[in-house]
Design a protein around this motif. Structure first.
Motif, PDB file in Angstrom:
ATOM      1  N   HIS A   1       0.836  -1.206   0.000  1.00 11.49           N
ATOM      2  CA  HIS A   1       0.000   0.000   0.000  1.00 11.49           C
ATOM      3  C   HIS A   1       0.870   1.255   0.000  1.00 11.49           C
ATOM      4  O   HIS A   1       0.540   2.239  -0.662  1.00 11.49           O
ATOM      5  CB  HIS A   1      -0.943   0.012   1.204  1.00 11.49           C
ATOM      6  N   LEU A   2       1.962   1.233   0.737  1.00 12.21           N
ATOM      7  CA  LEU A   2       2.879   2.376   0.753  1.00 12.21           C
ATOM      8  C   LEU A   2       3.389   2.658  -0.656  1.00 12.21           C
ATOM      9  O   LEU A   2       3.433   3.826  -1.082  1.00 12.21           O
ATOM     10  CB  LEU A   2       4.043   2.102   1.699  1.00 12.21           C
ATOM     11  N   GLU A   3       3.763   1.636  -1.394  1.00  9.03           N
ATOM     12  CA  GLU A   3       4.249   1.832  -2.759  1.00  9.03           C
ATOM     13  C   GLU A   3       3.177   2.438  -3.649  1.00  9.03           C
ATOM     14  O   GLU A   3       3.460   3.341  -4.445  1.00  9.03           O
ATOM     15  CB  GLU A   3       4.730   0.503  -3.347  1.00  9.03           C
ATOM     16  N   GLU A   4       1.940   1.972  -3.520  1.00 11.25           N
ATOM     17  CA  GLU A   4       0.841   2.533  -4.299  1.00 11.25           C
ATOM     18  C   GLU A   4       0.596   3.991  -3.920  1.00 11.25           C
ATOM     19  O   GLU A   4       0.392   4.840  -4.788  1.00 11.25           O
ATOM     20  CB  GLU A   4      -0.433   1.712  -4.095  1.00 11.25           C
ATOM     21  N   ALA A   5       0.614   4.271  -2.627  1.00  9.16           N
ATOM     22  CA  ALA A   5       0.397   5.642  -2.166  1.00  9.16           C
ATOM     23  C   ALA A   5       1.517   6.568  -2.635  1.00  9.16           C
ATOM     24  O   ALA A   5       1.265   7.725  -2.990  1.00  9.16           O
ATOM     25  CB  ALA A   5       0.288   5.670  -0.642  1.00  9.16           C
ATOM     26  N   ALA A   6       2.736   6.075  -2.663  1.00  8.30           N
ATOM     27  CA  ALA A   6       3.859   6.889  -3.132  1.00  8.30           C
ATOM     28  C   ALA A   6       3.668   7.265  -4.598  1.00  8.30           C
ATOM     29  O   ALA A   6       4.008   8.377  -5.006  1.00  8.30           O
ATOM     30  CB  ALA A   6       5.175   6.149  -2.926  1.00  8.30           C
ATOM     31  N   ARG A   7       3.094   6.351  -5.387  1.00  8.32           N
ATOM     32  CA  ARG A   7       2.810   6.673  -6.787  1.00  8.32           C
ATOM     33  C   ARG A   7       1.674   7.684  -6.895  1.00  8.32           C
ATOM     34  O   ARG A   7       1.696   8.569  -7.753  1.00  8.32           O
ATOM     35  CB  ARG A   7       2.477   5.409  -7.572  1.00  8.32           C
ATOM     36  N   ASP A   8       0.663   7.545  -6.040  1.00  9.54           N
ATOM     37  CA  ASP A   8      -0.483   8.453  -6.083  1.00  9.54           C
ATOM     38  C   ASP A   8      -0.176   9.829  -5.501  1.00  9.54           C
ATOM     39  O   ASP A   8      -0.803  10.812  -5.886  1.00  9.54           O
ATOM     40  CB  ASP A   8      -1.670   7.862  -5.314  1.00  9.54           C
ATOM     41  N   MET A   9       0.758   9.887  -4.545  1.00  9.25           N
ATOM     42  CA  MET A   9       1.069  11.146  -3.846  1.00  9.25           C
ATOM     43  C   MET A   9       2.573  11.414  -3.902  1.00  9.25           C
ATOM     44  O   MET A   9       3.259  11.370  -2.879  1.00  9.25           O
ATOM     45  CB  MET A   9       0.594  11.061  -2.392  1.00  9.25           C
ATOM     46  N   PRO A  10       3.120  11.679  -5.084  1.00  8.73           N
ATOM     47  CA  PRO A  10       4.573  11.795  -5.227  1.00  8.73           C
ATOM     48  C   PRO A  10       5.200  12.951  -4.449  1.00  8.73           C
ATOM     49  O   PRO A  10       6.399  12.922  -4.177  1.00  8.73           O
ATOM     50  CB  PRO A  10       4.773  11.971  -6.737  1.00  8.73           C
ATOM     51  N   ARG A  11       4.430  13.924  -4.043  1.00  9.29           N
ATOM     52  CA  ARG A  11       4.984  15.065  -3.295  1.00  9.29           C
ATOM     53  C   ARG A  11       4.988  14.846  -1.784  1.00  9.29           C
ATOM     54  O   ARG A  11       5.510  15.667  -1.037  1.00  9.29           O
ATOM     55  CB  ARG A  11       4.220  16.336  -3.626  1.00  9.29           C
ATOM     56  N   THR A  12       4.407  13.748  -1.333  1.00 11.15           N
ATOM     57  CA  THR A  12       4.381  13.447   0.095  1.00 11.15           C
ATOM     58  C   THR A  12       5.751  12.915   0.513  1.00 11.15           C
ATOM     59  O   THR A  12       6.287  12.016  -0.123  1.00 11.15           O
ATOM     60  CB  THR A  12       3.301  12.395   0.405  1.00 11.15           C
ATOM     61  N   PRO A  13       6.337  13.484   1.583  1.00 10.68           N
ATOM     62  CA  PRO A  13       7.654  12.997   2.032  1.00 10.68           C
ATOM     63  C   PRO A  13       7.619  11.507   2.367  1.00 10.68           C
ATOM     64  O   PRO A  13       6.642  11.007   2.954  1.00 10.68           O
ATOM     65  CB  PRO A  13       7.933  13.825   3.292  1.00 10.68           C
ATOM     66  N   THR A  14       8.677  10.819   1.999  1.00 11.37           N
ATOM     67  CA  THR A  14       8.732   9.378   2.254  1.00 11.37           C
ATOM     68  C   THR A  14       8.649   9.048   3.737  1.00 11.37           C
ATOM     69  O   THR A  14       8.074   8.032   4.115  1.00 11.37           O
ATOM     70  CB  THR A  14      10.010   8.767   1.654  1.00 11.37           C
ATOM     71  N   SER A  15       9.204   9.918   4.583  1.00 14.98           N
ATOM     72  CA  SER A  15       9.123   9.667   6.027  1.00 14.98           C
ATOM     73  C   SER A  15       7.675   9.705   6.511  1.00 14.98           C
ATOM     74  O   SER A  15       7.282   8.925   7.381  1.00 14.98           O
ATOM     75  CB  SER A  15       9.974  10.679   6.790  1.00 14.98           C
ATOM     76  N   GLU A  16       6.875  10.580   5.927  1.00 20.45           N
ATOM     77  CA  GLU A  16       5.465  10.661   6.293  1.00 20.45           C
ATOM     78  C   GLU A  16       4.722   9.400   5.848  1.00 20.45           C
ATOM     79  O   GLU A  16       3.898   8.857   6.590  1.00 20.45           O
ATOM     80  CB  GLU A  16       4.838  11.893   5.652  1.00 20.45           C
ATOM     81  N   LEU A  17       5.014   8.930   4.649  1.00 18.28           N
ATOM     82  CA  LEU A  17       4.386   7.692   4.177  1.00 18.28           C
ATOM     83  C   LEU A  17       4.802   6.500   5.029  1.00 18.28           C
ATOM     84  O   LEU A  17       3.972   5.649   5.352  1.00 18.28           O
ATOM     85  CB  LEU A  17       4.734   7.454   2.706  1.00 18.28           C
ATOM     86  N   PHE A  18       6.081   6.446   5.404  1.00 18.74           N
ATOM     87  CA  PHE A  18       6.548   5.355   6.263  1.00 18.74           C
ATOM     88  C   PHE A  18       5.796   5.362   7.589  1.00 18.74           C
ATOM     89  O   PHE A  18       5.313   4.316   8.052  1.00 18.74           O
ATOM     90  CB  PHE A  18       8.055   5.458   6.507  1.00 18.74           C
ATOM     91  N   ASP A  19       5.689   6.526   8.213  1.00 20.22           N
ATOM     92  CA  ASP A  19       4.981   6.617   9.489  1.00 20.22           C
ATOM     93  C   ASP A  19       3.522   6.191   9.338  1.00 20.22           C
ATOM     94  O   ASP A  19       2.981   5.480  10.184  1.00 20.22           O
ATOM     95  CB  ASP A  19       5.048   8.039  10.039  1.00 20.22           C
ATOM     96  N   ARG A  20       2.899   6.615   8.275  1.00 20.50           N
ATOM     97  CA  ARG A  20       1.477   6.358   8.056  1.00 20.50           C
ATOM     98  C   ARG A  20       1.187   4.893   7.746  1.00 20.50           C
ATOM     99  O   ARG A  20       0.213   4.326   8.263  1.00 20.50           O
ATOM    100  CB  ARG A  20       1.016   7.236   6.901  1.00 20.50           C
ATOM    101  N   PHE A  21       2.013   4.273   6.921  1.00 28.30           N
ATOM    102  CA  PHE A  21       1.709   2.930   6.445  1.00 28.30           C
ATOM    103  C   PHE A  21       2.458   1.812   7.175  1.00 28.30           C
ATOM    104  O   PHE A  21       1.950   0.695   7.235  1.00 28.30           O
ATOM    105  CB  PHE A  21       1.980   2.822   4.941  1.00 28.30           C
ATOM    106  N   LEU A  22       3.636   2.078   7.710  1.00 32.38           N
ATOM    107  CA  LEU A  22       4.421   0.985   8.278  1.00 32.38           C
ATOM    108  C   LEU A  22       4.751   1.085   9.755  1.00 32.38           C
ATOM    109  O   LEU A  22       4.806   0.071  10.443  1.00 32.38           O
ATOM    110  CB  LEU A  22       5.731   0.834   7.509  1.00 32.38           C
ATOM    111  N   ARG A  23       5.033   2.260  10.254  1.00 34.57           N
ATOM    112  CA  ARG A  23       5.507   2.381  11.640  1.00 34.57           C
ATOM    113  C   ARG A  23       4.568   1.707  12.629  1.00 34.57           C
ATOM    114  O   ARG A  23       5.007   1.045  13.563  1.00 34.57           O
ATOM    115  CB  ARG A  23       5.738   3.836  12.021  1.00 34.57           C
ATOM    116  N   TRP A  24       3.282   1.816  12.441  1.00 33.87           N
ATOM    117  CA  TRP A  24       2.319   1.254  13.392  1.00 33.87           C
ATOM    118  C   TRP A  24       2.279  -0.276  13.347  1.00 33.87           C
ATOM    119  O   TRP A  24       1.759  -0.896  14.276  1.00 33.87           O
ATOM    120  CB  TRP A  24       0.913   1.816  13.106  1.00 33.87           C
ATOM    121  N   THR A  25       2.832  -0.893  12.295  1.00 31.35           N
ATOM    122  CA  THR A  25       2.770  -2.356  12.186  1.00 31.35           C
ATOM    123  C   THR A  25       3.773  -3.057  13.080  1.00 31.35           C
ATOM    124  O   THR A  25       3.670  -4.252  13.302  1.00 31.35           O
ATOM    125  CB  THR A  25       2.977  -2.827  10.734  1.00 31.35           C
ATOM    126  N   GLY A  26       4.797  -2.334  13.542  1.00 30.79           N
ATOM    127  CA  GLY A  26       5.864  -2.931  14.362  1.00 30.79           C
ATOM    128  C   GLY A  26       5.497  -2.953  15.767  1.00 30.79           C
ATOM    129  O   GLY A  26       5.647  -3.630  16.654  1.00 30.79           O
TER     130      GLY A  26
END
Length: 97
Positions: free
Chosen positions: A72-97
């Motif tokens: 999902h993070l990869e798809e979101a990165a394609r849909d929102m290319p101006r969103t900082p990668t750190s923000e996408l990481f926090d949103r999609f992955l950080r909570w899974t750990g």
């Protein structure tokens, strides 16, 4: 490199049990993302919202969940290319750990 090993497609294992939020391609329910914004269709918060996270966490083991959310993070990165990668990481992955 010509003649090198071919890359195999990355497949995400199926969830342990059915979930009521977006758990795979084509699955959409109340707390699913609206693309390309990736805001929740139900509550309008950034997806995955808290209810979606609860459903996803219940449907997947920890490793499978992280792999699923990476997709999902990869798809979101394609849909929102101006969103900082750190923000996408926090949103999609950080909570899974």
């Amino acid at each position: 490199m010509a003649g090198g090993p071919r890359m195999q497609p990355f497949l995400v294992p199926a969830p342990k049990r059915a979930a009521t939020c977006m758990t795979g391609i084509g699955d959409q329910t109340e707390h699913s993302p609206a693309r390309p914004s990736w805001d929740c269709l139900s509550c309008g918060r950034p997806w995955p919202c808290d209810p979606a996270r609860e459903e996803l966490a219940g449907a997947y083991g920890r490793l499978d969940l992280a792999m699923h959310m990476w997709n999902h993070l990869e798809e979101a990165a394609r849909d929102m290319p101006r969103t900082p990668t750190s923000e996408l990481f926090d949103r999609f992955l950080r909570w899974t750990g």
